[in-house]
Design a protein around this motif. Structure first.
Motif, PDB file in Angstrom:
ATOM      1  N   GLN A  33       0.901  -1.312  -0.087  1.00  0.00           N
ATOM      2  CA  GLN A  33       0.131  -0.144   0.108  1.00  0.00           C
ATOM      3  C   GLN A  33       0.989   1.179   0.016  1.00  0.00           C
ATOM      4  OE1 GLN A  33      -3.483   0.269  -0.105  1.00  0.00           O
ATOM      5  NE2 GLN A  33      -3.085   2.190  -0.257  1.00  0.00           N
ATOM      6  N   ALA A  79       3.846   5.687  -5.454  1.00  0.00           N
ATOM      7  CA  ALA A  79       3.720   5.932  -7.032  1.00  0.00           C
ATOM      8  C   ALA A  79       2.733   7.063  -7.236  1.00  0.00           C
ATOM      9  CB  ALA A  79       3.500   4.752  -7.294  1.00  0.00           C
ATOM     10  N   ALA A  80       1.626   6.992  -6.545  1.00  0.00           N
ATOM     11  CA  ALA A  80       0.556   7.921  -6.788  1.00  0.00           C
ATOM     12  C   ALA A  80       0.978   9.303  -6.396  1.00  0.00           C
ATOM     13  CB  ALA A  80      -0.884   7.612  -5.830  1.00  0.00           C
ATOM     14  N   ILE A  81       1.689   9.383  -5.237  1.00  0.00           N
ATOM     15  CA  ILE A  81       2.453  10.860  -4.962  1.00  0.00           C
ATOM     16  C   ILE A  81       3.172  11.324  -5.943  1.00  0.00           C
ATOM     17  CG2 ILE A  81       3.572  12.007  -3.356  1.00  0.00           C
ATOM     18  CD1 ILE A  81       2.120  10.266  -0.910  1.00  0.00           C
ATOM     19  N   GLU A 140       2.607  15.264 -12.419  1.00  0.00           N
ATOM     20  CA  GLU A 140       1.565  16.039 -12.930  1.00  0.00           C
ATOM     21  C   GLU A 140       1.433  17.740 -12.670  1.00  0.00           C
ATOM     22  OE1 GLU A 140      -1.256  17.013 -15.770  1.00  0.00           O
ATOM     23  OE2 GLU A 140      -0.074  14.971 -15.617  1.00  0.00           O
ATOM     24  N   ARG A 161       4.006   1.536  -1.277  1.00  0.00           N
ATOM     25  CA  ARG A 161       4.503   1.802  -2.584  1.00  0.00           C
ATOM     26  C   ARG A 161       3.428   2.200  -3.420  1.00  0.00           C
ATOM     27  NH1 ARG A 161       6.378  -4.052  -2.398  1.00  0.00           N
ATOM     28  NH2 ARG A 161       7.959  -3.954  -1.132  1.00  0.00           N
ATOM     29  N   GLU A 162       2.163   1.774  -3.496  1.00  0.00           N
ATOM     30  CA  GLU A 162       1.160   2.403  -4.253  1.00  0.00           C
ATOM     31  C   GLU A 162       0.971   3.783  -3.814  1.00  0.00           C
ATOM     32  OE1 GLU A 162      -2.413  -0.253  -3.875  1.00  0.00           O
ATOM     33  OE2 GLU A 162      -1.271  -1.917  -4.948  1.00  0.00           O
ATOM     34  N   ASP A 163       0.792   4.038  -2.944  1.00  0.00           N
ATOM     35  CA  ASP A 163       0.691   5.443  -2.356  1.00  0.00           C
ATOM     36  C   ASP A 163       2.075   6.332  -2.680  1.00  0.00           C
ATOM     37  OD1 ASP A 163      -1.658   4.505  -1.254  1.00  0.00           O
ATOM     38  OD2 ASP A 163      -0.700   4.835   0.782  1.00  0.00           O
ATOM     39  N   ALA A 166       3.399  10.395  -9.079  1.00  0.00           N
ATOM     40  CA  ALA A 166       2.553  10.684 -10.304  1.00  0.00           C
ATOM     41  C   ALA A 166       1.907  12.037 -10.164  1.00  0.00           C
ATOM     42  CB  ALA A 166       1.655   9.643 -10.575  1.00  0.00           C
ATOM     43  N   GLU A 167       1.267  12.129  -9.052  1.00  0.00           N
ATOM     44  CA  GLU A 167       0.609  13.538  -8.937  1.00  0.00           C
ATOM     45  C   GLU A 167       1.577  14.690  -8.759  1.00  0.00           C
ATOM     46  OE1 GLU A 167      -1.701  15.640  -4.937  1.00  0.00           O
ATOM     47  OE2 GLU A 167      -1.694  13.449  -5.210  1.00  0.00           O
TER      48      GLU A 167
END
Length: 173
Positions: free
Chosen positions: A94, A100-102, A108, A96-98, A104-105
């Protein structure tokens, strides 16, 4: 050999008592003592042995119960440990996913900021270009009016006239 027989008759034989009454009294005493022991002492001995056997068997049963309980507790501990490991792995995934999302955000946001900065720079460049174009136009207009005045030989100081000549000169076509 006769001396041996004489010597043996003079000393008593330890296996045979000198008179039979002693054997009978000894036998009766033996059976009385044996009977008393059988009647009173043997049940107590049997009770004590039975209690001891029960205690030993009870101890063995308690030890088996304790071992079974220890096995159950060990299994529970291993299950909890497996659950904790699974939970930790889930948390890591979780995270790692968070992460990666951060990332990516943030990328962007950086792209959007770069676009805004680029657009602002383009707008500023366009404004500077327009200002430079207007300034050059005015300068060219002034110079062309002066040059046209000299060429035409008439004065073009009138604002309306000057505008018309400049517009005709700068307009393509």
């Amino acid at each position: 050999m006769p001396d041996l027989l004489a010597a043996s008759s003079s000393s008593p034989n330890p296996l045979f008592p000198p008179n039979w009454t002693e054997v009978i009294v000894g036998g009766l005493a033996f059976f009385i003592v044996f009977g008393v022991l059988w009647k009173f002492l043997l049940p107590r001995i049997m009770t004590t042995l039975s209690e001891r056997t029960d205690r030993i068997e009870g101890g063995l049963e308690r030890a088996a119960e304790a071992q079974a309980q220890a096995d159950r507790l060990r299994e529970q501990y291993q299950a909890q440990l497996a659950d904790a490991r699974h939970e930790a792995a889930r948390h890591r995934e979780q995270s790692r996913e968070d992460g990666a999302a951060i990332i990516a955000e943030m990328r962007e946001q950086a792209r959007a900021e770069a676009r805004r900065t680029t657009e602002a720079a383009r707008a500023q460049i366009e404004a500077v270009r327009q200002q430079a174009f207007s300034s050059l136009r005015a300068e060219i207009g002034t110079l062309s009016v002066q040059l046209a005045s000299k060429m035409v030989g008439e004065s073009l100081e009138d604002e309306a006239r000057q505008s018309g000549v400049v517009d005709r000169f700068l307009t393509p076509g």
